[in-house]
Design an enzyme around this catalytic site. Structure first.
Site, PDB file in Angstrom:
ATOM      1  N   LYS A  23       0.839  -1.221   0.000  1.00 16.12           N
ATOM      2  CA  LYS A  23       0.000   0.000   0.000  1.00 16.12           C
ATOM      3  C   LYS A  23       0.861   1.254   0.000  1.00 16.12           C
ATOM      4  CE  LYS A  23      -1.720   1.569   4.055  1.00 16.12           C
ATOM      5  NZ  LYS A  23      -1.450   2.997   4.379  1.00 16.12           N
ATOM      6  N   ASN A  24       1.812   1.309   0.929  1.00 20.11           N
ATOM      7  CA  ASN A  24       2.558   2.561   1.101  1.00 20.11           C
ATOM      8  C   ASN A  24       3.571   2.810  -0.013  1.00 20.11           C
ATOM      9  OD1 ASN A  24       1.039   3.152   3.290  1.00 20.11           O
ATOM     10  ND2 ASN A  24       2.561   2.526   4.814  1.00 20.11           N
ATOM     11  N   ARG A  95      -4.148  10.871   4.258  1.00 22.02           N
ATOM     12  CA  ARG A  95      -3.023  11.797   4.330  1.00 22.02           C
ATOM     13  C   ARG A  95      -2.025  11.589   3.194  1.00 22.02           C
ATOM     14  NH1 ARG A  95      -1.789  14.141   8.843  1.00 22.02           N
ATOM     15  NH2 ARG A  95       0.367  14.113   8.135  1.00 22.02           N
ATOM     16  N   CYS A 119      -4.095  13.324  12.786  1.00 24.45           N
ATOM     17  CA  CYS A 119      -4.976  12.161  12.689  1.00 24.45           C
ATOM     18  C   CYS A 119      -4.930  11.423  14.021  1.00 24.45           C
ATOM     19  CB  CYS A 119      -4.623  11.273  11.510  1.00 24.45           C
ATOM     20  SG  CYS A 119      -3.252  10.195  11.774  1.00 24.45           S
ATOM     21  N   ARG A 124       1.372  14.552  13.123  1.00 23.76           N
ATOM     22  CA  ARG A 124       1.803  14.271  11.751  1.00 23.76           C
ATOM     23  C   ARG A 124       1.960  15.544  10.914  1.00 23.76           C
ATOM     24  NH1 ARG A 124      -0.960   8.868   9.595  1.00 23.76           N
ATOM     25  NH2 ARG A 124       0.982   8.782   8.438  1.00 23.76           N
ATOM     26  N   ASP A 127       5.908  19.979   7.939  1.00 26.43           N
ATOM     27  CA  ASP A 127       6.833  21.113   7.834  1.00 26.43           C
ATOM     28  C   ASP A 127       8.089  20.785   7.016  1.00 26.43           C
ATOM     29  OD1 ASP A 127       7.128  19.407  10.071  1.00 26.43           O
ATOM     30  OD2 ASP A 127       8.410  20.833  11.128  1.00 26.43           O
ATOM     31  N   ASP A 310       4.399   0.473  12.268  1.00 27.69           N
ATOM     32  CA  ASP A 310       3.145  -0.075  11.738  1.00 27.69           C
ATOM     33  C   ASP A 310       2.883  -1.506  12.222  1.00 27.69           C
ATOM     34  OD1 ASP A 310       2.815   2.327  10.464  1.00 27.69           O
ATOM     35  OD2 ASP A 310       3.513   1.618   8.508  1.00 27.69           O
ATOM     36  N   ARG A 402      -8.669   0.047   4.674  1.00 28.48           N
ATOM     37  CA  ARG A 402      -7.711   0.963   4.032  1.00 28.48           C
ATOM     38  C   ARG A 402      -6.418   0.247   3.664  1.00 28.48           C
ATOM     39  NH1 ARG A 402      -6.245   5.868   7.357  1.00 28.48           N
ATOM     40  NH2 ARG A 402      -5.026   6.039   5.469  1.00 28.48           N
TER      41      ARG A 402
END
Ligand code: EPU
Length: 440
Positions: A23-24, A95, A119, A124, A127, A310, A402
């Protein structure tokens, strides 16, 4: 309609499971397709709600896509980009959509992207993304909840990240692909998903080296130099770790296919210390088993190659019934112990003090109704349900959907008693007309 899992715990997981695309990684690859005029094809795309959201972001920008769910492929045609705005409605849902900022800057030199905000798991901030883009020459205004970035040209430079942020590394890599000259990102994130994005961009004609180390060099190329290509994304290491933990949690034995064991070195090591056996069957196939009660371990979550945040909640679930006491320190997020109150409701003995959790193993967990507060906390509660005596209901499955493709199907194939149902079924069950256990 709110969907829930009903789980009857106590079954040892056995058999075979195949891991989907990461996914990521795939979310960033999809964003990167807009750098190229023409059609780019990505394989090994998992069927997840987050993927749908990223496709909506691309479609809002004017890109066209074909998502072939049987082939698990997506073709994105970004020949014409007609908008530079990523709306709050989409960015607030996911996000990772914020990654479109760097991609739009590379392609259009202007982007208007909603700020994602905090979140459930932490503040999170973004910057480093903003400061990095400014260093590349972008003028940035933050107005009405949106980042408006604009540059007549982007010029390569040295950028040092205070924290090896995954998202900032990716956003800056994307922006720098078509900048003039060389960009050096120091203290860059080293996650496998970063390497995948760099490999993908290089396949499209970019010139990136050092991905996977703390210093990434992006030599800018001209936009016309980029070209469409086909690419297959890496397997999802967090999904793989989740199934490994589920097998260990239930004292099972299973073959896990399509996994890159090198992406899970730290996690594997911890599972072995807890008493699991992990054998390499083929380069991308492992056999995981566990017979005995687990031993407690301590760990600190860290950027890759450290223990992945995670998988923290999932590892905590394993510790709830292990021998002795385990200590977890969460070093990446301020609020990533969302699973603790629910694990306690299932009988776990957890003491939490800010970003430290002390888990004293109990004899067993007992089923309860619990709430998935975020994606990984949700997966941890599913595993807790598989371990527990009796019946567990996990609510708010949209979080789990998700990031876990066909979660209940893959677990059922391994012998888990798990079923998805919705509020209507629940009403029937509460009214006593149907015992849902019968349909498991
Ligand atoms: N940070 C800042 N400023 C920034 C950027 C990050 O302070 O400009 C802080 C964050 O607040 C956070 C820490 O740095 O505390 C790490 O954030 P990072 O930017 O590395 O994370 P991310 O890119 O937002 C990705 C994954 C997360 C995963 C983290 C860390 C995606 C879509 N998300 O997030 O995955 O936890 O890296 O490995 O790639 C998940 O899949 O469940 C998930 C949350």
């Amino acid at each position: 309609m709110a969907e829930k899992f009903k789980i009857i715990g106590g079954e040892s997981l056995k058999g075979e499971v195949s891991i989907g695309g990461a996914k990521n990684a795939v979310l960033k690859l999809l964003a990167a397709t807009i750098l190229v005029k023409g059609s780019t094809k990505i394989y090994n795309v998992p069927q997840l709600t987050d993927v749908d959201i990223m496709l909506n972001v691309l479609s809002d920008l004017g890109a066209k896509y074909i998502y072939n769910k049987d082939e698990k492929s997506v073709v994105v045609d970004a020949d014409s980009i007609t908008s530079i705005t990523a709306k709050y409605e989409l960015v607030s849902k996911m996000r990772a959509s914020f990654i479109i900022l760097g991609a739009l800057m590379s392609r259009c030199r202007e982007a208007i992207v909603a700020l994602p905000g905090g979140c459930a798991i932490g503040e999170r901030r973004v910057d480093f993304h903003i400061k990095g883009l400014e260093a590349l020459g972008a003028k940035i205004k933050i107005e009405n909840g949106y980042v408006h970035a604009k540059a007549s040209k982007l010029i390569g430079t040295d950028i040092y990240l205070d924290i090896p942020s995954v998202g900032a590394t990716e956003n800056l890599m994307l922006a720098a692909v078509t900048a003039e000259g060389s960009t050096r990102i120091q203290n860059a994130a080293q996650e496998p998903e970063i390497i995948d994005l760099a490999n993908f961009l290089n396949t499209l004609g970019a010139d990136i080296s050092g991905a996977g180390t703390s210093e990434i060099v992006i030599n800018g190329v001209k936009q016309e130099h980029l070209h469409p290509a086909e690419y297959t994304t890496i397997p999802d290491r967090i999904e793989a770790g989740t199934y490994m933990a589920a097998v260990v949690a239930t004292r099972g034995k299973a073959i896990i296919k399509n996994v890159y064991p090198a992406h899970l070195t730290f996690f594997n090591d911890k599972l072995i210390k807890m008493g699991a056996s992990i054998k390499l069957v083929e380069p991308t196939t492992i056999e995981v088993s566990c017979r005995n009660k687990l031993n407690s371990i301590n760990f600190v979550t860290q950027p890759y190659p450290g223990f992945p945040t995670d998988l923290q909640a999932i590892a905590m679930t394993l510790l709830t019934t292990a021998n002795g006491v385990g200590i977890i320190t969460e070093s990446l997020y301020e609020n990533r112990f969302m699973q603790v109150p629910d694990l306690r409701r299932m009988g776990a003995d957890i003491h939490q003090d800010r970003n430290h959790a002390i888990i004293k193993g109990v004899k067993n967990l007992t089923g309860a109704t619990v709430v998935a507060s975020d994606l990984r906390a949700g997966a941890a509660l599913v595993i807790a349900g598989l371990m527990a005596n009796g019946e567990t209901i996990v609510e708010k499955l949209h979080h789990v959907d998700r990031g876990y493709e066909a979660f209940e199907h893959k677990l059922s194939n391994l012998g888990a008693k798990i079923k998805r149902f919705n509020d209507t079924d629940n009403t029937i069950q509460n009214s006593g007309m149907v015992d849902i256990r019968g349909i498991l």
